[in-house]
Design an enzyme around this catalytic site. Structure first.
Site, short mmCIF file in Angstrom:
data_model
loop_
_atom_site.label_atom_id
_atom_site.label_comp_id
_atom_site.label_asym_id
_atom_site.label_seq_id
_atom_site.Cartn_x
_atom_site.Cartn_y
_atom_site.Cartn_z
N ASP A 1 94.34 69.06 60.95
CA ASP A 1 94.57 70.12 61.93
C ASP A 1 95.86 69.83 62.69
OD1 ASP A 1 92.44 72.31 63.46
OD2 ASP A 1 94.28 71.73 64.50
N ILE A 2 96.64 70.88 62.90
CA ILE A 2 97.95 70.73 63.55
C ILE A 2 97.81 70.42 65.05
CG2 ILE A 2 98.36 73.14 64.26
CD1 ILE A 2 101.14 72.86 62.91
N ASN B 1 83.52 77.67 63.43
CA ASN B 1 83.61 78.73 64.43
C ASN B 1 83.59 80.07 63.69
OD1 ASN B 1 83.88 76.86 66.56
ND2 ASN B 1 86.07 76.68 66.18
N GLY C 1 84.74 81.60 68.77
CA GLY C 1 86.06 81.02 69.05
C GLY C 1 86.94 80.90 67.83
N HIS D 1 86.84 78.08 57.60
CA HIS D 1 87.23 76.68 57.62
C HIS D 1 86.16 75.85 58.31
CE1 HIS D 1 89.05 78.89 60.99
NE2 HIS D 1 88.87 77.81 61.72
N HIS E 1 85.61 72.42 60.36
CA HIS E 1 86.29 71.36 61.08
C HIS E 1 85.51 70.05 60.88
CE1 HIS E 1 88.73 73.98 63.95
NE2 HIS E 1 87.79 74.84 63.60
#
Ligand code: AMP
Length: 115
Positions: free
Chosen positions: A32-33, A88, A94, A101, A103
């Site tokens: 994740d960026i 999410n 959110g 995706h 997380h």
């Protein structure tokens, strides 16, 4: 419903850079960026499903594959002390990128409940 073009489609096609940690025919995993934990990796299907609520019964093998990919990627990231998996879904969930995706968050203790 399939997703429209998103930043994740561009990552799959290597049109924008990402720190990719795993790839196979069905899934891609990259860091994740904007990490929210010492380890924060996203696992996505290459098939453009916009959100979990759009998955269909015929996607069941893909959905299982994504969970097993989470397990594999978490092991390879050294998260032997545990980790959290978050999806999410939609506005109240959110979700900000309309490509499903998962997380993987780890490397610190995760509080409950999330915000
Ligand atoms: P969500 O809020 O569940 O939709 O999560 C979207 C995640 O994608 C956020 O954690 C973002 O930091 C992450 N993200 C957005 N753009 C990129 C990118 N180009 N590379 C890696 N992660 C990204």
């Amino acid at each position: 419903m399939t997703s429209q073009e998103t930043i994740f489609s561009k990552i799959i096609r290597r049109e924008i850079p990402a720190d990719i940690v795993y790839e196979d025919d069905l899934a891609l995993a990259f860091r994740d960026i904007n990490p929210q934990a010492p380890v924060h990796i996203l696992v996505i299907p290459k098939q453009p499903i916009a959100k979990l609520a759009d998955a269909e019964s015929e996607d069941h093998k893909l959905m299982g594959h994504l969970l097993l990919t989470v397990k594999r990627v978490a092991e390879e990231a050294g998260l032997s002390n545990g980790y959290r998996v978050v999806i999410n879904n939609g506005n109240d969930g959110g979700q900000t990128v309309d490509h499903l995706h998962l997380h993987i968050l780890g490397g610190r203790f995760m509080k409950w409940p999330p915000g």
